[in-house]
Design a protein around this motif. Structure first.
Motif, mmCIF file in Angstrom:
data_model
loop_
_atom_site.group_PDB
_atom_site.id
_atom_site.type_symbol
_atom_site.label_atom_id
_atom_site.label_comp_id
_atom_site.label_asym_id
_atom_site.label_seq_id
_atom_site.Cartn_x
_atom_site.Cartn_y
_atom_site.Cartn_z
ATOM 1 N N GLY A 138 -34.541 0.727 32.995
ATOM 2 C CA GLY A 138 -35.194 1.207 31.778
ATOM 3 C C GLY A 138 -36.413 2.072 32.057
ATOM 4 O O GLY A 138 -37.138 2.445 31.144
ATOM 5 N N SER A 186 -32.892 -5.475 27.086
ATOM 6 C CA SER A 186 -34.336 -5.290 26.862
ATOM 7 C C SER A 186 -35.107 -6.569 27.188
ATOM 8 O O SER A 186 -36.189 -6.517 27.789
ATOM 9 N N LYS A 237 -34.733 2.268 27.170
ATOM 10 C CA LYS A 237 -35.745 2.759 28.111
ATOM 11 C C LYS A 237 -37.109 2.260 27.643
ATOM 12 O O LYS A 237 -37.348 2.115 26.446
#
Ligand code: AMP
Ligand code: GLY
Length: 441
Positions: free
Chosen positions: A120, A255, A289
């Protein structure tokens, strides 16, 4: 328990509300007289939140009254408030200065992500030398973003195609960050520009493991349709399934994994990260990201997640401080919408010291809640500062109902004020879904 809270905004108002819910006493330090915090605090001190030397001399701290502390904003963390409180033997559920660098130095954040090859990450380069910037940018083959390394309240970042067009303009801005010491003379970061939708993932961390919270989308731009200058955040929403319509379960898990890896990597550096860790992510055609990491709850995002938090909040804070976090809390499957009322001109030239009239009962009777932000109370009247004034929060089974509640509530706030009505509205969300479909191709 006697709990110390630092900060005087709407984020701190809801944190304070969670603290006093289970019969704890709240001791608040804030720079403005927030009426919401005033009425729930056992004692409060009006003091600049970064003036740590004065803060630790406050009687409740000096007299060993405080059992545990949590800090709302990042600036006191940078000043090492937690290091000082821990030195006094006070348990803390926010990060020490070294850990908070993950927010207070964007360079440190990228360094950790580079060094530990955390997924990321984005292409980035750091400069503190005025003369090397031009050469580097001239060679870039992609669009870029210019960021002061230090804190600028989310307002110092400039994105190509958005805030500036040509390489030359980008170079000039990057050079000015060095020349003018923007962000506290810590240098400048040049990053590859990402394209996608941003989202927030917050998690509790005890230094060893993290527990994630529902996803939130914050609206940073001052005006409707995401136009105008970047702000601290004009409002936000979260969905009853804890995801966002353009974020799939595996993107969410990816995430969460990134935040976990950051906490683990800090540990390898000898830094224990305790507190809330906040990831500002962007979903791109190449997956999630990292845009930035914050060392605290988001504002307004704290209001989305804490509105649906079920558990003993102070117990969680203790577990964080003890490095012993347990999953004995949950988030309700409800949707939430937050809209901030701000002084007119907020984002460029806000009208401060202007009276706001708010009919709190009118708002409550229409189903939403009020959290006081950066306002001042003088002689029983409420005045704007240069920052966000009041947040209205709607909670319901679905997003349409939650949004409607906030809109109904906004009619009860009067003054030289402004709010974005498009936040959390279904057509706004659908536009974002369509945009992501195009980007993903
Ligand atoms: P930050 O203070 O790092 O969160 O940046 C403020 C805002 O600038 C973010 O919320 C994004 O909208 C934008 N931004 C920051 N970094 C990037 C990037 N690498 N690519 C595209 N936009 C960015
Ligand atoms: N809402 C963005 C932040 O708290 O940093």
């Amino acid at each position: 328990m006697n709990v110390l809270l630092v900060g005087g905004g709407a984020r701190e108002h809801i944190i304070g509300e969670k603290i006093v819910k289970d019969n704890n006493s709240l001791y608040t330090i804030m720079s403005n007289l927030n009426p919401g915090l005033k009425r729930i605090s056992k004692e409060f001190l009006i003091e600049n939140e970064t003036n740590v030397e004065n803060i630790i001399k406050w009687d409740p701290i000096k007299n060993n009254k405080i059992d545990i502390a949590i800090i709302g904003p990042e600036a006191p963390l940078e000043k090492g408030i937690i290091n000082q409180l821990e030195n006094l033997g006070i348990k803390c559920a926010s990060p020490i200065k070294e850990a908070a660098q993950i927010e207070t130095s964007k360079r440190f954040m990228r360094y950790i992500m580079d060094k530990y090859k955390i997924p990321g990450n984005v292409k980035n380069a750091y400069f503190d030398d005025f003369y090397k910037i031009r050469e580097y940018i001239q060679k870039l083959e992609y669009e870029f973003v210019v960021k002061p390394v230090g804190l600028t309240g989310g307002k110092g970042v400039k994105v190509q195609g958005d805030h500036f067009k040509t390489k030359e303009e980008g170079i000039k801005y990057a050079e000015s960050i060095i020349l003018d010491g923007i962000g506290g003379s810590k240098g400048v970061l040049i990053e590859e520009k990402l394209v996608g939708e941003e989202y927030t993932l917050q998690a509790f961390s005890d230094g060893n493991k993290i527990f994630p919270m529902p996803l939130v989308q914050d609206f940073k731009r001052a005006f409707e349709n995401d136009e105008g200058p970047n702000t601290g955040g004009m409002g936000s929403y979260s969905m009853n399934n804890h995801l966002l319509p353009f974020i799939k379960k595996d993107d969410y898990e990816f995430s969460v994994n990134i935040l976990g890896k950051i906490v683990d990597s800090l540990k390898k550096e000898g830094i224990t990260y305790k507190g809330v860790i906040y990831g500002q992510f962007m979903i791109t055609k190449n997956g999630p990201k990292v845009i930035e990491i914050n060392a605290r709850f988001g504002d307004p995002e704290a209001m989305n997640v804490l509105s649906i938090f079920e558990g003993n909040f102070v117990e969680i804070l203790e577990q964080i401080a003890d490095g012993n976090l347990k999953n004995n809390f949950r988030f309700l499957n409800k949707s939430t919408v937050v809209k901030y009322v701000v002084p007119v001109g907020y984002g460029t030239n806000p009208k401060s010291n202007s009276e706001i009239i708010i009919d709190e009962n009118g708002i409550l009777n229409n189903g939403s809640k009020v959290y006081y932000g950066s306002v001042n109370m003088k002689d029983g009247k409420l005045y704007t500062t240069h920052s966000r004034s009041i947040a209205l929060v709607g909670i319901d089974d679905d997003i349409e109902k939650a949004e409607k509640k906030v809109e109904n509530g906004l009619k009860y706030v009067k003054g030289e004020i402004y709010a974005r009505h498009d936040i959390g509205r279904i057509d706004t969300i659908n536009k974002k879904v369509e945009r992501m479909k195009m980007i993903r191709g």
